[in-house]
Design a protein around this motif. Structure first.
Motif, PDB file in Angstrom:
ATOM      1  N   LEU A 125       8.143  84.929  54.384  1.00  0.00           N
ATOM      2  CA  LEU A 125       9.359  85.097  53.597  1.00  0.00           C
ATOM      3  C   LEU A 125      10.055  83.759  53.404  1.00  0.00           C
ATOM      4  N   ASP A 126      10.588  83.565  52.206  1.00  0.00           N
ATOM      5  CA  ASP A 126      11.344  82.350  51.916  1.00  0.00           C
ATOM      6  C   ASP A 126      12.767  82.534  52.451  1.00  0.00           C
ATOM      7  N   LEU A 127      12.874  82.484  53.782  1.00  0.00           N
ATOM      8  CA  LEU A 127      14.141  82.787  54.435  1.00  0.00           C
ATOM      9  C   LEU A 127      14.325  81.853  55.622  1.00  0.00           C
ATOM     10  N   GLU A 128      15.449  81.183  55.656  1.00  0.00           N
ATOM     11  CA  GLU A 128      15.796  80.301  56.772  1.00  0.00           C
ATOM     12  C   GLU A 128      17.041  80.850  57.454  1.00  0.00           C
ATOM     13  N   LEU A 129      16.928  81.124  58.741  1.00  0.00           N
ATOM     14  CA  LEU A 129      18.063  81.605  59.518  1.00  0.00           C
ATOM     15  C   LEU A 129      18.229  80.740  60.760  1.00  0.00           C
ATOM     16  N   PRO A 130      19.452  80.577  61.251  1.00  0.00           N
ATOM     17  CA  PRO A 130      19.665  79.822  62.487  1.00  0.00           C
ATOM     18  C   PRO A 130      18.913  80.474  63.646  1.00  0.00           C
ATOM     19  N   ILE A 131      18.401  79.647  64.556  1.00  0.00           N
ATOM     20  CA  ILE A 131      17.622  80.217  65.658  1.00  0.00           C
ATOM     21  C   ILE A 131      18.504  81.079  66.564  1.00  0.00           C
TER      22      ILE A 131
END
Length: 574
Positions: free
Chosen positions: A151-157
């Motif tokens: 998925l083209d998705l960036e979330l904070p760890i």
């Protein structure tokens, strides 16, 4: 739906193939009354936040996502939704444009919506909330695991850790809630009887297999074990999943080079989203198996994970994840009688908490601060128990704090007070679960406490064996050689009985070190002995105080103070 043949225990994926509407055919979940009771109107600040939050996720602006997630959400929750729910997904759906990221954002928003209910709503979540939250997790993990490409998705760890942590917490909460409701039986009020019937009809909701499916699927999808295997045996940048990194493959063995080639061709292994979800799922398996009392599987889940705090920090970078890992690994070691390993893990965790305490004191992290404070005390209790069973030298600062704050408890432990040991275990142990759903037709009064009682029995059996050798240890410290007959007279035993106790003592003081390749037992106790011709020869293995360690710590503190002083503006000194 994503399927992986190599997943442990050959779990089925039927729970994640179910239609999103299948639960509706069996149970009506009506939250309209709750939504109608919301006395607030969505003001401009909330609308602006939700819109900005969506745009940040849509555009992949990780700094803005982190700010909105860790500060914006908590600030608005405290200001407008302290005792009420956030706006429902239906009420904000029209605010979000019909773009590719809309469905994922609404699922993520709903995950935070239910998390807020669990944390803040008075009386806790209802059964409808628990079912709805489960269905939302089904949608979230389906979207992640069924994708043919990452998925083209960036979330904070921090958010990724919170998703896995909350997922397991809600499963744990559901199991406890179900047990309490079923225990009330058919003579309970009509609304409770209806809930029991709903629980019986929907036994696959929050089923243990479905929870394990998620964690094992994320581990397999991310190939995280292969990444950690390479990292564990070679010195390289921890951005191995970054396809732009330059890696010196001459550091690796042939097997490791083959693993590295597989990882370079695996798009999911190169995705930060999947990599971190896979890593946190390993911690989730550690936690879940510990709750079930399967400590071997719990520790085995961390086979490729470096338990050293500094190496963990480079990968996880989430303090609450690191502390949770140390707590459950240490507890599993304690129950497996690997006391030396447990003590090392506990001490490292306590030192880490001391150094990072200021990170949890922000107003927006008050709940996290409370959780860390409780885990800190639980670890101290477990450390005291482990040291009572297996005395050994530990860090001076931790040892001083332990003796200063828990002096009364330590005295009781040394006296062999079983009630004190039981109380400390009760406070410090996790809330154990039964992996088997209750018998709805005839649940016993002890069903809720049965998992705990089983673990307590295992612990107290070990306590009884340990107390029988505590007197032996105290006498051995006073001598270098001692006839067996004389030692037997001290404790009112026959020489033959004493020999059996000495063999038990030798066995209890033997441990397997976690970093050993071969599983050979060795003793690191302060007192060791051997027997020749009915004579006990005692060897004092206690290491003399190393003053160099003290000076090194003081030098480090001085350097930290100097660095802090250099950051102070000169103008502020006048």
């Amino acid at each position: 739906m994503y399927h992986q043949e190599s997943i442990e225990n050959d779990y089925e994926y039927q729970y994640y193939q179910q239609d999103a509407d299948s639960l509706d055919n069996r149970v009506v979940i009506d939250l309209e009354f709750e939504r109608q009771q919301q006395s607030y109107k969505m003001n401009d600040a909330v609308k602006s936040f939700i819109t900005h939050f969506y745009r940040s996720i849509q555009n992949g602006k990780i700094f803005e996502i982190t700010h909105d997630y860790e500060y914006g959400w908590n600030m608005l929750s405290e200001q407008y939704f302290k005792t009420t729910t956030w706006p429902s997904v239906e009420s904000i759906e029209s605010m979000i444009p019909n773009e590719s990221m809309k469905s994922i954002f609404l699922i993520l928003y709903k995950e935070m919506y239910f998390r807020h209910i669990y944390a803040s709503l008075q009386g806790g979540p209802t059964l409808e909330h628990r079912f709805e939250s489960y269905r939302n997790y089904v949608q979230l993990f389906n979207a992640i695991l069924s994708a043919e490409r990452p998925l083209d998705l960036e979330l904070p760890i921090q958010w990724l850790w919170d998703i896995i942590d909350e997922f397991i917490y809600q499963f744990q909460s559901f199991c406890q809630y179900r047990a309490k409701q079923v225990k009330k039986g058919p003579n309970a009020p009509s609304n409770i009887v209806e809930e029991i019937q709903m629980l019986k009809q929907n036994s696959d909701v929050w089923n243990v297999h479905s929870v394990l499916n998620v964690l094992h699927s994320l581990v397999s999808k991310s190939n995280i074990n292969k990444q950690l295997e390479v990292l564990k045996h070679a010195t390289l940048s921890l951005t191995i999943a970054n396809s732009n990194g330059n890696i010196d493959q001459t550091q690796f063995t042939k097997h490791q080079q083959e693993l590295l080639m597989d990882l370079e061709n695996d798009l999911f292994a190169q995705s930060s989203l999947y990599k971190m979800l896979g890593y946190f799922s390993l911690v989730g398996l550690l936690r879940l198996n510990s709750l079930f009392g399967d400590y071997y599987l719990a520790v085995n889940a961390m086979h490729y994970v470096e338990l050293d705090i500094h190496k963990q920090s480079l990968i996880a970078r989430v303090p609450s994840c690191i502390i949770t890992t140390c707590y459950y690994v240490g507890f599993a070691y304690l129950m497996m009688r690997r006391y030396e390993d447990a003590i090392k893990v506990f001490v490292d965790a306590l030192i880490y908490i001391q150094r990072t305490r200021t990170m949890f004191q922000a107003p927006a992290r008050s709940l996290l601060n409370d959780m860390i404070a409780k885990q800190n005390e639980q670890i101290f209790y477990l450390l005291a128990i482990a040291l009572n069973f297996y005395p050994m030298r530990i860090d001076d600062s931790i040892n001083s704090y332990l003796k200063e704050k828990y002096s009364e408890r330590l005295v009781k432990l040394q006296r062999g007070d079983r009630d004190e040991l039981t109380n400390m275990f009760h406070y410090a142990c996790p809330k154990f679960l039964s992996p088997v759903p209750p018998n709805f037709e005839g649940v016993t009064d002890q069903y809720l406490m049965e998992p705990y009682n089983q673990q307590l029995k295992v612990f107290m059996d070990e306590v009884n064996q340990q107390l029988s050798i505590s007197d032996i240890r105290s006498f051995l410290k006073l001598y270098t050689t001692l006839p067996i007959a004389k030692l037997a007279s001290f404790i009112n035993k026959t020489p033959d009985e004493l020999k059996a106790i000495l063999l038990c003592f030798k066995h209890k003081m033997s441990n397997i070190e976690s970093d050993q390749i071969s599983e050979e037992f060795r003793s690191s106790s302060e007192v060791d002995f051997y027997i020749i011709n009915d004579m006990v020869h005692i060897a004092d293995t206690k290491v003399a105080t190393r003053f160099s360690d003290f000076f090194i710590r003081q030098i480090q503190k001085t350097n930290d103070i100097n660095n802090s002083l250099k950051m102070v503006p000169i103008s502020s000194c006048y």
